[in-house]
Design an enzyme around this catalytic site. Structure first.
Site, PDB file in Angstrom:
ATOM      1  N   LYS A  80       0.825  -1.202   0.000  1.00 20.10           N
ATOM      2  CA  LYS A  80       0.000   0.000   0.000  1.00 20.10           C
ATOM      3  C   LYS A  80       0.864   1.259   0.000  1.00 20.10           C
ATOM      4  O   LYS A  80       0.629   2.188  -0.786  1.00 20.10           O
ATOM      5  CB  LYS A  80      -0.938   0.018   1.215  1.00 20.10           C
ATOM      6  CG  LYS A  80      -1.937   1.181   1.182  1.00 20.10           C
ATOM      7  CD  LYS A  80      -2.766   1.236   2.445  1.00 20.10           C
ATOM      8  CE  LYS A  80      -1.999   1.915   3.565  1.00 20.10           C
ATOM      9  NZ  LYS A  80      -2.834   2.223   4.743  1.00 20.10           N
ATOM     10  N   ASP A 129      -6.774   1.099   1.079  1.00 20.17           N
ATOM     11  CA  ASP A 129      -6.828   1.170   2.542  1.00 20.17           C
ATOM     12  C   ASP A 129      -8.235   0.784   3.003  1.00 20.17           C
ATOM     13  O   ASP A 129      -9.046   0.290   2.217  1.00 20.17           O
ATOM     14  CB  ASP A 129      -6.437   2.564   3.024  1.00 20.17           C
ATOM     15  CG  ASP A 129      -7.474   3.627   2.653  1.00 20.17           C
ATOM     16  OD1 ASP A 129      -8.407   3.323   1.876  1.00 20.17           O
ATOM     17  OD2 ASP A 129      -7.367   4.756   3.152  1.00 20.17           O
TER      18      ASP A 129
END
Length: 214
Positions: free
Chosen positions: A124, A142
């Site tokens: 991420k 997320d």
């Protein structure tokens, strides 16, 4: 989990997002690729606002890997101790700074594999840096994007990897660069977890979510 929306519906959704804000930006403050890496790494299990508050003074003193090493771990801790897991994050920032100095000449690499090899940098974080700094159409999923993707049917998936693939597979190419920012901002401010603000939602009529609020 909603069913995957069709191409035309997804195109209309992102057309509305673009019309409302054609160039959305991330909310983490940074001055270069290095400070972006540090800010994103610090933001795990923390709010962007909290990270920005902690890094405001930090980045004035240490905006390169070498300056961070010169600052030292204890001084770094003093700057970021209001952020969750700050001791472990401080260790990772110092480790990644040393690797950048020793192996990359103090520069942040622009490949996902190289970024993910740095301590405290997962997929991420790597995707955020690739997207925000090098403008790659990378999708950083997320909790907000995971929720919006599944709730709306824009990009349903059982885990973050599946949602990332769904974004890449189903969102039209001309929206890919800003897709993760539109989705994260929508999830942060409108399609919130407990009581989504459906009355203020740009895509209410296109969203299959059954428990819409007034």
């Amino acid at each position: 989990m909603a069913k995957q929306l069709d191409y035309h519906t997804i195109r209309e959704i992102f057309t509305r997002f673009r019309d409302a804000e054609d160039a959305p930006k991330g909310e983490l403050h940074h001055v270069n690729a290095y400070t972006l890496v540090v800010a994103v790494a610090l933001s795990a299990q923390a709010t962007d606002a909290g990270v920005n508050k902690a890094t405001k003074a930090l980045f004035k003193k240490a905006d390169t890997p070498q300056k961070m090493l010169d600052l030292g771990e204890e001084q770094l801790i003093e700057h970021i101790k209001t952020i969750g897991l700050y001791r472990n994050k401080a260790k990772n920032v110092m480790k990644l700074s040393r690797i950048l100095v020793e192996e990359y000449g103090g520069e942040v690499p622009n490949s996902r594999a190289a970024l993910q090899s740095l301590p405290g940098v997962g997929r991420k974080t790597a995707n955020v840096v690739l997207n925000m700094w090098w403008r790659h159409p990378a999708q950083a999923v997320d909790t907000h994007i995971f929720r919006v993707g599944n709730r709306t049917g824009i990009a349903p998936g059982k885990d973050v990897d599946a949602v990332e693939r769904a974004i890449e597979d189903h969102i039209p190419a001309d929206f890919q660069l800003h897709a993760h920012h539109w989705l994260i901002l929508h999830g942060r401010y409108i399609c919130v977890a407990r009581k989504p603000k459906c009355g203020a939602c740009l895509i209410r009529d296109l969203c299959p979510f059954e428990d819409k609020t007034l």
